[in-house]
Every structure is written in structure tokens, then in C-alpha cells.
Design a protein around this motif. Structure first.
Motif, PDB file in Angstrom:
ATOM      1  N   HIS A 133      -2.127  16.050  -6.366  1.00  0.00           N
ATOM      2  CA  HIS A 133      -2.137  17.510  -6.275  1.00  0.00           C
ATOM      3  C   HIS A 133      -3.021  18.101  -7.370  1.00  0.00           C
ATOM      4  CE1 HIS A 133       1.620  16.800  -4.023  1.00  0.00           C
ATOM      5  NE2 HIS A 133       1.272  17.910  -3.389  1.00  0.00           N
ATOM      6  N   LEU A 134      -3.740  19.141  -7.027  1.00  0.00           N
ATOM      7  CA  LEU A 134      -4.475  19.943  -8.004  1.00  0.00           C
ATOM      8  C   LEU A 134      -3.542  21.054  -8.457  1.00  0.00           C
ATOM      9  CD1 LEU A 134      -7.124  20.817  -9.444  1.00  0.00           C
ATOM     10  CD2 LEU A 134      -7.590  22.224  -7.425  1.00  0.00           C
ATOM     11  N   THR A 149      -2.122  22.328  -4.839  1.00  0.00           N
ATOM     12  CA  THR A 149      -2.889  22.017  -3.636  1.00  0.00           C
ATOM     13  C   THR A 149      -2.960  20.510  -3.452  1.00  0.00           C
ATOM     14  OG1 THR A 149      -4.253  23.983  -3.976  1.00  0.00           O
ATOM     15  CG2 THR A 149      -5.134  22.291  -2.517  1.00  0.00           C
ATOM     16  N   LEU A 150      -2.537  20.027  -2.288  1.00  0.00           N
ATOM     17  CA  LEU A 150      -2.616  18.604  -1.987  1.00  0.00           C
ATOM     18  C   LEU A 150      -4.079  18.223  -1.811  1.00  0.00           C
ATOM     19  CD1 LEU A 150      -1.217  15.907  -1.346  1.00  0.00           C
ATOM     20  CD2 LEU A 150      -1.135  16.647   1.046  1.00  0.00           C
ATOM     21  N   MET A 151      -4.534  17.253  -2.620  1.00  0.00           N
ATOM     22  CA  MET A 151      -5.920  16.790  -2.549  1.00  0.00           C
ATOM     23  C   MET A 151      -6.040  15.522  -1.711  1.00  0.00           C
ATOM     24  SD  MET A 151      -6.906  17.478  -6.536  1.00  0.00           S
ATOM     25  CE  MET A 151      -8.516  16.748  -6.453  1.00  0.00           C
ATOM     26  N   GLY A 152      -4.931  14.818  -1.517  1.00  0.00           N
ATOM     27  CA  GLY A 152      -4.964  13.590  -0.741  1.00  0.00           C
ATOM     28  C   GLY A 152      -4.037  12.558  -1.346  1.00  0.00           C
ATOM     29  N   THR A 153      -4.343  11.292  -1.086  1.00  0.00           N
ATOM     30  CA  THR A 153      -3.550  10.204  -1.632  1.00  0.00           C
ATOM     31  C   THR A 153      -4.432   9.298  -2.482  1.00  0.00           C
ATOM     32  OG1 THR A 153      -3.927   8.851   0.342  1.00  0.00           O
ATOM     33  CG2 THR A 153      -1.904  10.172   0.288  1.00  0.00           C
ATOM     34  N   MET A 154      -3.787   8.566  -3.380  1.00  0.00           N
ATOM     35  CA  MET A 154      -4.490   7.635  -4.245  1.00  0.00           C
ATOM     36  C   MET A 154      -3.855   6.263  -4.059  1.00  0.00           C
ATOM     37  SD  MET A 154      -4.845   7.525  -8.394  1.00  0.00           S
ATOM     38  CE  MET A 154      -3.502   8.609  -8.510  1.00  0.00           C
ATOM     39  N   ARG A 155      -4.681   5.249  -3.931  1.00  0.00           N
ATOM     40  CA  ARG A 155      -4.178   3.887  -3.772  1.00  0.00           C
ATOM     41  C   ARG A 155      -4.108   3.125  -5.084  1.00  0.00           C
ATOM     42  NH1 ARG A 155      -6.113   1.313   1.908  1.00  0.00           N
ATOM     43  NH2 ARG A 155      -5.199   2.927   3.198  1.00  0.00           N
ATOM     44  N   LEU A 156      -4.523   3.738  -6.175  1.00  0.00           N
ATOM     45  CA  LEU A 156      -4.425   3.068  -7.467  1.00  0.00           C
ATOM     46  C   LEU A 156      -2.958   2.985  -7.874  1.00  0.00           C
ATOM     47  CD1 LEU A 156      -7.235   4.781  -9.584  1.00  0.00           C
ATOM     48  CD2 LEU A 156      -7.326   2.566  -8.455  1.00  0.00           C
ATOM     49  N   THR A 157      -2.563   1.836  -8.405  1.00  0.00           N
ATOM     50  CA  THR A 157      -1.237   1.737  -8.986  1.00  0.00           C
ATOM     51  C   THR A 157      -1.249   2.503 -10.304  1.00  0.00           C
ATOM     52  OG1 THR A 157      -1.780  -0.251 -10.224  1.00  0.00           O
ATOM     53  CG2 THR A 157      -0.891  -0.560  -7.979  1.00  0.00           C
ATOM     54  N   VAL A 164       0.835  -1.202   0.000  1.00  0.00           N
ATOM     55  CA  VAL A 164       0.000   0.000   0.000  1.00  0.00           C
ATOM     56  C   VAL A 164       0.867   1.248   0.000  1.00  0.00           C
ATOM     57  CG1 VAL A 164      -1.605   1.373   1.390  1.00  0.00           C
ATOM     58  CG2 VAL A 164      -2.049  -1.059   1.024  1.00  0.00           C
ATOM     59  N   LEU A 165       1.893   1.278   0.825  1.00  0.00           N
ATOM     60  CA  LEU A 165       2.765   2.457   0.904  1.00  0.00           C
ATOM     61  C   LEU A 165       3.533   2.676  -0.390  1.00  0.00           C
ATOM     62  CD1 LEU A 165       4.114   2.121   4.554  1.00  0.00           C
ATOM     63  CD2 LEU A 165       2.380   3.715   3.696  1.00  0.00           C
ATOM     64  N   GLY A 191      -5.318  20.952 -13.774  1.00  0.00           N
ATOM     65  CA  GLY A 191      -4.833  19.611 -14.054  1.00  0.00           C
ATOM     66  C   GLY A 191      -4.646  18.867 -12.741  1.00  0.00           C
ATOM     67  N   VAL A 192      -4.465  17.567 -12.808  1.00  0.00           N
ATOM     68  CA  VAL A 192      -4.288  16.742 -11.615  1.00  0.00           C
ATOM     69  C   VAL A 192      -2.957  16.006 -11.733  1.00  0.00           C
ATOM     70  CG1 VAL A 192      -5.223  14.851 -10.244  1.00  0.00           C
ATOM     71  CG2 VAL A 192      -6.778  16.439 -11.384  1.00  0.00           C
ATOM     72  N   GLU A 193      -2.142  16.124 -10.686  1.00  0.00           N
ATOM     73  CA  GLU A 193      -0.840  15.451 -10.665  1.00  0.00           C
ATOM     74  C   GLU A 193      -0.884  14.227  -9.760  1.00  0.00           C
ATOM     75  OE1 GLU A 193       3.727  16.155  -9.149  1.00  0.00           O
ATOM     76  OE2 GLU A 193       2.412  17.894  -9.332  1.00  0.00           O
ATOM     77  N   CYS A 194      -0.451  13.094 -10.299  1.00  0.00           N
ATOM     78  CA  CYS A 194      -0.324  11.869  -9.515  1.00  0.00           C
ATOM     79  C   CYS A 194       0.651  10.938 -10.220  1.00  0.00           C
ATOM     80  CB  CYS A 194      -1.676  11.201  -9.296  1.00  0.00           C
ATOM     81  SG  CYS A 194      -2.602  10.895 -10.786  1.00  0.00           S
ATOM     82  N   HIS A 195       1.316  10.110  -9.452  1.00  0.00           N
ATOM     83  CA  HIS A 195       2.324   9.187  -9.981  1.00  0.00           C
ATOM     84  C   HIS A 195       3.356   9.910 -10.859  1.00  0.00           C
ATOM     85  CE1 HIS A 195       0.840   5.459  -8.356  1.00  0.00           C
ATOM     86  NE2 HIS A 195      -0.384   5.728  -8.778  1.00  0.00           N
ATOM     87  N   GLY A 196       3.719  11.134 -10.470  1.00  0.00           N
ATOM     88  CA  GLY A 196       4.777  11.864 -11.161  1.00  0.00           C
ATOM     89  C   GLY A 196       4.406  12.476 -12.489  1.00  0.00           C
TER      90      GLY A 196
END
Length: 114
Positions: free
Chosen positions: A19-20, A74-82, A11-12, A38-43
Motif C-alpha cells: 500500500h502507498l 492506495t493498494l499498489m499490488g502484491t510483492m513476492r519478496l519474503t 508463494v501465497l 511511505g510504503v506499507e508491506c509485510h505489516g
């Protein structure tokens, strides 16, 4: 107990901060009333654009520098999707957020970022 630690480690490792990213448009006629999101996740940053659809860009590079300013992410939270799960979800979203379906009020970068 070993299985629990393995699951926690998984999970970690797969968790990603989300981030927004918001950009102020540079069109003087619009003043400070128009923005791009836009939305930033997984780099990567994901955005929805007219004539393009959903695409991946390097974080913080939306508009290729044509926007007047980028607001603080802006930090929106975390995502657990790979990342592979995220890519599958984005493929599903492309059915709604099509390259020719953009509408400045009803289906735009902000509705995508939600």
C-alpha cells in the motif's frame, strides 16, 4: 502435482499486499501542496526522511501525528519478496537513500515510494 501445490502455497504465504500511504503536511504556509509518502508491506510502513534515512514505522503513524491528514491508503499490488528478502533490498536502497542525501526535489520520500 504435490511439488506444484507446495510452491503455490509458498508463494501465497510469502506474498504481501503493498500500500502507498500519503500524508498531507500541516504547514499552513504550504497549503495543501506538500505531502509525505511511505510504503506499507509485510505489516510495516517504510519511509525515507531527512536526517534519518530509510526506517520502519507502524502503518499509519508517519510524522507522529504532526501531519494534518492521512489520505486513504492506495493498494499498489502484491510483492513476492519474503520479509528477509525485503530487508536485504532495503539495505541496498540505503546506499542511495542516505540520511544526509535527502533533497526536497530530487531525492525525497516520494522518489523512495516509487
Amino acid at each position: 502435482q504435490g511439488i506444484l501445490l507446495f510452491e503455490l502455497a509458498h508463494v501465497l504465504i510469502t506474498m504481501s499486499l503493498v500500500h502507498l500511504r500519503v500524508y498531507r503536511l500541516s504547514d499552513a504556509a504550504l497549503g495543501n501542496l506538500a505531502y509525505h509518502a511511505g510504503v506499507e508491506c509485510h505489516g510495516e510502513e517504510w519511509e525515507y526522511c531527512n536526517g534519518v534515512g530509510i526506517r520502519s514505522i507502524s502503518p499509519g503513524t508517519a510524522g507522529g501525528g504532526c501531519y494534518a491528514a492521512q489520505l486513504k491508503p492506495t493498494l499498489m499490488g502484491t510483492m513476492r519478496l519474503t520479509r528477509p528478502q525485503l530487508l536485504r533490498k532495503l539495505e541496498e536502497m540505503r546506499r542511495v537513500f542516505t540520511s544526509d542525501g535527502y533533497h526536497v526535489i530530487h531525492l525525497n520520500c516520494v522518489t523512495f515510494a516509487r
